[in-house]
Design a protein around this motif. Structure first.
Motif, PDB file in Angstrom:
ATOM      1  N   SER A 154       0.935  -1.051  -0.121  1.00 33.52           N
ATOM      2  CA  SER A 154      -0.077  -0.188   0.055  1.00 33.52           C
ATOM      3  C   SER A 154       0.927   1.233  -0.087  1.00 33.52           C
ATOM      4  O   SER A 154       2.008   1.145   0.220  1.00 33.52           O
ATOM      5  N   ASP A 198       0.588   5.300   1.356  1.00 35.36           N
ATOM      6  CA  ASP A 198      -0.342   6.253   2.109  1.00 35.36           C
ATOM      7  C   ASP A 198      -1.664   5.455   2.459  1.00 35.36           C
ATOM      8  O   ASP A 198      -2.737   6.377   2.509  1.00 35.36           O
ATOM      9  N   GLY A 199      -1.602   4.443   2.785  1.00 36.93           N
ATOM     10  CA  GLY A 199      -2.879   3.593   3.096  1.00 36.93           C
ATOM     11  C   GLY A 199      -3.675   3.376   2.128  1.00 36.93           C
ATOM     12  O   GLY A 199      -4.825   2.392   2.351  1.00 36.93           O
ATOM     13  N   ASP A 236       3.915   0.867   2.412  1.00 36.02           N
ATOM     14  CA  ASP A 236       3.834  -0.351   3.349  1.00 36.02           C
ATOM     15  C   ASP A 236       4.653  -1.637   2.572  1.00 36.02           C
ATOM     16  O   ASP A 236       3.905  -2.154   1.545  1.00 36.02           O
ATOM     17  N   GLN A 275       7.730  -0.241   6.924  1.00 34.40           N
ATOM     18  CA  GLN A 275       7.313   0.837   6.345  1.00 34.40           C
ATOM     19  C   GLN A 275       8.597   1.614   6.063  1.00 34.40           C
ATOM     20  O   GLN A 275       9.543   1.591   6.506  1.00 34.40           O
TER      21      GLN A 275
END
Length: 536
Positions: free
Chosen positions: A364, A366-367, A392, A401
Motif C-alpha cells: 500500500s 499512504d494507506g 507499506d 514501512q
C-alpha cells in the motif's frame, strides 16, 4: 358389504398399478429430473446469472449521435521540414506506423505554383534557395485526426500523436476552419489540449467515469476516419487495462473496443449511452479487425489541470521497476493473495535512498491498497515531485514501512530487449529438473555479455523448452545472482541452495539480462519463481 370391499380393493390396486407403470415409463423416457441438478449450486451457473440480466431489445444510437456530433471536430496538422539532399520525406520509422500501419498523412514537396512565380517556394536548379545544390527540399506532411470540445470557450482534446511536431494546427468545426493553439501535450499518455476561438459559445461534451464502465457495455465512437466527417460507429467495451506498447508502458491502461476505429479517428471521443466521454480513440491493430484502443477518460482528468495551467505534466517518481504478482509468486513470498507490486529493479533515486530493495513487495501507499502496479504508479505520479509518501512493504515475511520523498519523473528511456543466445560453452553444469545449463562467470564471458564488474552469480548457457524457467523468460545469457535473497557467488553456491530445497517449497531466482551492446542500454532485472517438485 364384502362386495363393496372387494370393489374398493380392486380400484386401489388398479390406481397403484397405473402409478407404477407411469414411473417406469417416465424413467425409460428420461423424463425425471436428475438428482444431480438438485445438488448443484444455481449461483455457480453462468448461464442462469446471465439470463437474469439479459435484454431482448437493442438500443438506438440516433438521439445520442445527433446530440453529440456538433461537439466533435476534425484536426488538420501540417508539418514543414527539410529533407536531406539525397532523399525525400521523413527519415527513420515511426513506431506507431510500424505497429499499426501508415497514418492518414500526405507528404509532398513545397513547390511553387505555376501562377505564382514570385511567391514563396523552391528555388530552381543552381539557385541558392531551398532547392539549390547541397540542400534538401522542403517537404510538407499533412496529418489528420479527430477531437472533441470540452468547454464552451473552445478547449479541444485530441491525441498527442495527431499534432506532435506540427508547424500549424487547424480545427474544422461546422464547415469552418479555426487556427488552433497547442496549449499542452503529454506524450506519456498520448493526450493533447488545443484551444480555438470561435467567437461564440460552443457545444461541448462532458467527461464521464472510465472506471465505472464494464466489459460488455455499449459505446459509440464519433470521428473523421479517412476524412469522412463525423462518422458514427458503435460496439461494446471488449476489455479494460490493456497495455500494447506504443507509449510509456507505465501509463498504458487502454480500453479495448470493437467499435470501428480507423485512421483519422485518433483523438475522437468514445462515448457511453449517456453521452459522456469515457475514452479517447487512439489506436487500432493493423493486423486484425474490430480491435481498437482508447485512452481512459480518467487518465485525461488526471492530467488536464496541468495541461491547462502549464502545458506539460510533472509526475512523482520512485525510481523502481515493478511488476504484478502471479499466484506462484504470491505463494513464494508468503502472501495470501496476488495484491501488491513486486520490486524487480531499484535505480539510483528516491526509493533507493529510502532503503527499498529488490524483492520487496509494496502492499500500500499512504494507506491506499496496491492491488496491481498501476495503482502504485498512478498514485505516485499524481502526488507530484517533492511530495513524501509512506510505503507499506513486505520483506522476508514481515511488514515494514518506508518514507520516500518523490522526485520528478524523468523522460522514459528508449530501450530494446533482445534474447542473447551464446550457445553452450564447455564447462557447463546442470540440474535436470530445472532444465538449464549454467557455469561460473569467467572474464571472457563477462566481457562478451556486457556483465558489469560488480555483478556476481552464474550465467545460464542453455534452457530447455520444458524448463519451468523458460516461460519466465530465463534464456541463455541470463545471470542468476540470488536465490531466496541469498547471493550467488559461484555454481557451487547455486547447486547447494537448489539441492537443499525441500519438495513443495519455492525458489525465488533473481536474474539479470545484461546487454552485450552496452552504451545507453540498461541491464534488465526480473524474478522467476519455481516450486520444487516432489520425487526430484
Amino acid at each position: 358389504m364384502s362386495t363393496n370391499r372387494n370393489r374398493n380393493l380392486a380400484t386401489f390396486l388398479l390406481v397403484l398399478g397405473a402409478v407404477v407403470f407411469g414411473m417406469v415409463l417416465a424413467g425409460g423416457l428420461q423424463m425425471t429430473v436428475p438428482s444431480q441438478a438438485a445438488d448443484q449450486n444455481p449461483n455457480l451457473s453462468a448461464t442462469r446469472l446471465a439470463a437474469q440480466h439479459g435484454t431482448t431489445t437493442l438500443p438506438s444510437f440516433a438521439d445520442l449521435a445527433e446530440a453529440v456530433s456538433p461537439a466533435v471536430v476534425s484536426i488538420q496538422a501540417a508539418t514543414i521540414e527539410k529533407a536531406p539532399a539525397n532523399r525525400g520525406g521523413r527519415g527513420g520509422v515511426d513506431p506507431f506506423e510500424f505497429f499499426f500501419g501508415p497514418r492518414n498523412r500526405q507528404q509532398r514537396p513545397q513547390q511553387q505554383q505555376p501562377d505564382d512565380e514570385d511567391g514563396p517556394g523552391q528555388g530552381g536548379p543552381g539557385q541558392g534557395g531551398p532547392g539549390g545544390p547541397g540542400q534538401g527540399e522542403e517537404f510538407r506532411s499533412d496529418a489528420g485526426g479527430s477531437g472533441f470540445v470540452i468547454s464552451p470557450d473552445g478547449l479541444v482534446i485530441t491525441n498527442n500523436h495527431v499534432v506532435e511536431g506540427a508547424t500549424s494546427v487547424k480545427v474544422h468545426l461546422d464547415d469552418r476552419d479555426y487556427p488552433a493553439q497547442v496549449k499542452g501535450v503529454d506524450k506519456a499518455t498520448d493526450i493533447a489540449l488545443l484551444k480555438i476561438d470561435a467567437g461564440h459559445p460552443l457545444r461541448f461534451v462532458e467527461l464521464g467515469d472510465s472506471d465505472a464502465i464494464r466489459v460488455g457495455d455499449w459505446v459509440m465512437v464519433i470521428g473523421n476516419p479517412l476524412n469522412l466527417d463525423r462518422t458514427v460507429t458503435t460496439g461494446v467495451i471488449s476489455a479494460k487495462g490493456r497495455s500494447i506498447g506504443i507509449s510509456d508502458a507505465s501509463f498504458e491502461n487502454f480500453i479495448q473496443t470493437d467499435a470501428a476505429i480507423n485512421f483519422g479517428n485518433s483523438g475522437g471521443p468514445l462515448l457511453n449511452m449517456q453521452g459522456q466521454v469515457v475514452g479517447i480513440a487512439t489506436a487500432i491493430n493493423w493486423g486484425a479487425e474490430n480491435i481498437g484502443f482508447a485512452v481512459p477518460v480518467n487518465t485525461l482528468k488526471e492530467v488536464l489541470p496541468q495541461l491547462r495551467e502549464k502545458g506539460k505534466v510533472s509526475r512523482g517518481y520512485l525510481g523502481l521497476g515493478v511488476r504484478n504478482l502471479d499466484y506462484t509468486q504470491a505463494q513464494a513470498w508468503g502472501l495470501k493473495d496476488t495484491a501488491g507490486a513486486l520490486v524487480q529493479t531499484v535505480e539510483n533515486g528516491p526509493a533507493k535512498d529510502a532503503g527499498v530493495q529488490h524483492g520487496d513487495v509494496i502492499l500500500s501507499v499512504d494507506g491506499h491498497k496496491v492491488k496491481q502496479t498501476r495503482d502504485l504508479i498512478s498514485y505516485v505520479s499524481n502526488k507530484g515531485p517533492n511530495a513524501t509518501v509512506t510505503l507499506d512493504v513486505w520483506r522476508n515475511g514481515k511488514a515494514i514501512q518506508k518514507q520516500v520523498k518523490l522526485r520528478e519523473r524523468p523522460p522514459a528511456a528508449n530501450q530494446a530487449d533482445e534474447d542473447v543466445n551464446p550457445g553452450k560453452p564447455e564447462g557447463s553444469s546442470g540440474i535436470e529438473w530445472l532444465g538449464i545449463q549454467y557455469q561460473d562467470i569467467s572474464s571472457s564471458l563477462r566481457n562478451g555479455h556486457g556483465i558489469p564488474n560488480d555483478v556476481s552469480g552464474i550465467i545460464v548457457t542453455n534452457v530447455t523448452p520444458t524448463s519451468p524457467l523458460y516461460d519466465q523468460f530465463v534464456r541463455p545469457g541470463t545471470v542468476i545472482t540470488e536465490i531466496n535473497g541469498q547471493a550467488i557467488k559461484s555454481a557451487a553456491d547455486f547447486e547447494k541452495i537448489v539441492k537443499s530445497a525441500k519438495p513443495g517449497s519455492y525458489l525465488r531466482f533473481y536474474n539479470l539480462q545484461p546487454d552485450p551492446r552496452g552504451g545507453s542500454r540498461s541491464t534488465q532485472s526480473f524474478f522467476a519463481v519455481v516450486q520444487v517438485p516432489s520425487g526430484r
